[in-house]
Enzyme design. Structure first.
Site, short mmCIF file in Angstrom:
data_model
loop_
_atom_site.label_atom_id
_atom_site.label_comp_id
_atom_site.label_asym_id
_atom_site.label_seq_id
_atom_site.Cartn_x
_atom_site.Cartn_y
_atom_site.Cartn_z
N HIS A 33 2.18 -46.19 6.92
CA HIS A 33 1.84 -46.22 8.28
C HIS A 33 3.72 -46.66 9.43
O HIS A 33 3.27 -45.61 9.93
CB HIS A 33 1.67 -47.95 8.21
CG HIS A 33 0.15 -47.93 7.98
ND1 HIS A 33 0.13 -48.29 6.63
CD2 HIS A 33 -0.82 -47.41 7.81
CE1 HIS A 33 -1.55 -48.86 6.52
NE2 HIS A 33 -2.21 -47.69 7.68
N ASP A 145 -5.30 -38.94 4.76
CA ASP A 145 -7.07 -38.22 4.37
C ASP A 145 -7.08 -37.45 5.12
O ASP A 145 -7.28 -37.35 6.66
CB ASP A 145 -6.95 -40.04 5.80
CG ASP A 145 -7.33 -41.37 5.16
OD1 ASP A 145 -7.36 -41.20 3.76
OD2 ASP A 145 -6.16 -41.71 5.63
O1 PAF Z 1 -6.92 -43.88 8.56
C1 PAF Z 1 -7.74 -45.06 9.37
O2 PAF Z 1 -6.93 -46.27 8.90
C2 PAF Z 1 -8.45 -44.82 10.18
O3 PAF Z 1 -9.64 -44.66 9.70
C3 PAF Z 1 -8.88 -45.57 11.61
C4 PAF Z 1 -8.32 -43.80 11.55
C5 PAF Z 1 -7.44 -46.20 12.54
C6 PAF Z 1 -10.15 -45.46 12.38
O4 PAF Z 1 -10.39 -46.58 11.52
#
Ligand code: PAF
Length: 279
Positions: A33, A145
């Site tokens: 993140h 993802d």
């Molecule tokens: O990847 C994630 O953390 C979630 O799927 C997202 C894109 C924030 C949507 O809730």
């Protein structure tokens, strides 16, 4: 760093910022993140983050209630990573009594779409809401993802959403395991053993690059290696990341994608197939 809890606060604070790069998240921040947040500052004057564990992308039997949460630590990490504004609403604030949702097909079908049939409608709906609330010039997601990236690209194209998407490569643990908030569900020992998933994936990608015509048997071999290491694979395939179509033969730009259960935790990973084809 400005913290907004309501849509009204967000609209008000957003109006004071110039161009904005948005990093949508569900919190429980790890280096993956933070990498996206730092990347944000390369694309816009300000970086915004949403921190919202989105209930509509979880099926009733899934891990919504135990999904890792730690807001104070997340706020400190985001601030240290240069984030200007964070939006952390309640589910009530986000949805109220909403009765509408985005329905995604195409690249949302198959793979995670088969395993989690309501998941991508929930993801697309919340991401579109975040785009409308933040009005970012750029939005940043992680390749980790893969199908989510494909579904969001498709939605942005199909609905003419005025945002540029940036996808960043997966950040990995020193042993190779793709960073994910759900890795916290694994014990220290199992987390170490889970590194085998990425080792097998990278090795398979390299073999596929050299022998694209033997794909079926190479993937069978990879599946067996995963089973031997204690994984229960849900799928392993070569896909076109734009459409999520399964490719019978690897080609430049394609990726190998895997989902496997390991001690009760579903692990997702994907890597590019090296483009240096020997044939
Ligand atoms: O990847 C994630 O953390 C979630 O799927 C997202 C894109 C924030 C949507 O809730």
């Amino acid at each position: 760093m400005i913290i907004c809890r309501t849509k009204a606060e967000l609209r008000n604070e957003r109006a004071k910022l110039g161009t904005l790069a948005l990093v949508p998240t569900m919190g429980a921040f790890h280096e993956g993140h933070l990498h996206l947040m730092r990347a944000g500052s390369l694309h816009a004057e300000s970086v915004g983050v949403s921190l919202f564990v989105n209930p509509t992308q979880f099926a009733p039997h899934e891990d919504l209630s135990r999904y890792p949460r730690g807001e104070d630590e997340d706020f400190a990490l985001a601030e240290a990573s240069g984030v200007d504004l964070i939006f952390a609403p309640s589910a009530e604030e986000m949805y109220g009594k909403a009765r509408s949702q985005v329905v995604v097909q195409g690249s949302a079908l198959g793979f995670e779409g088969d395993m989690r049939p309501t998941h991508f409608n929930g993801v697309a709906t919340v991401v579109l809401k975040l785009f409308l609330l933040f009005r970012p010039q750029v939005a940043i997601f992680g390749w980790k993802d893969l199908q989510q990236c494909s579904v969001i690209s498709q939605m942005v194209r199909d609905l003419d959403v005025p945002v540029s998407l940036v996808f960043e490569e997966t950040v990995r643990e020193p042993g190779g395991l793709a960073m994910s908030s759900r890795n916290r569900y694994l014990s220290k020992e199992h987390r170490e053993e889970a590194n085998a998933l990425s080792r097998i994936l990278f090795a398979t990608a390299n073999v596929l690059a050299c022998s694209p015509f033997d794909q079926a048997s190479i993937l069978d071999g990879a599946r067996q290696q995963l089973v031997d290491k204690g994984f229960s694979p849900d799928y392993i395939a070569v896909v076109d990341p734009t459409t999520m179509e399964t490719l019978p033969e690897a080609k430049p730009g394609s990726r190998i994608v895997v989902a496997a259960r390991f001690f009760g935790v579903r692990l997702l990973d994907n890597v590019p197939i090296p483009t240096d084809f020997s044939h």
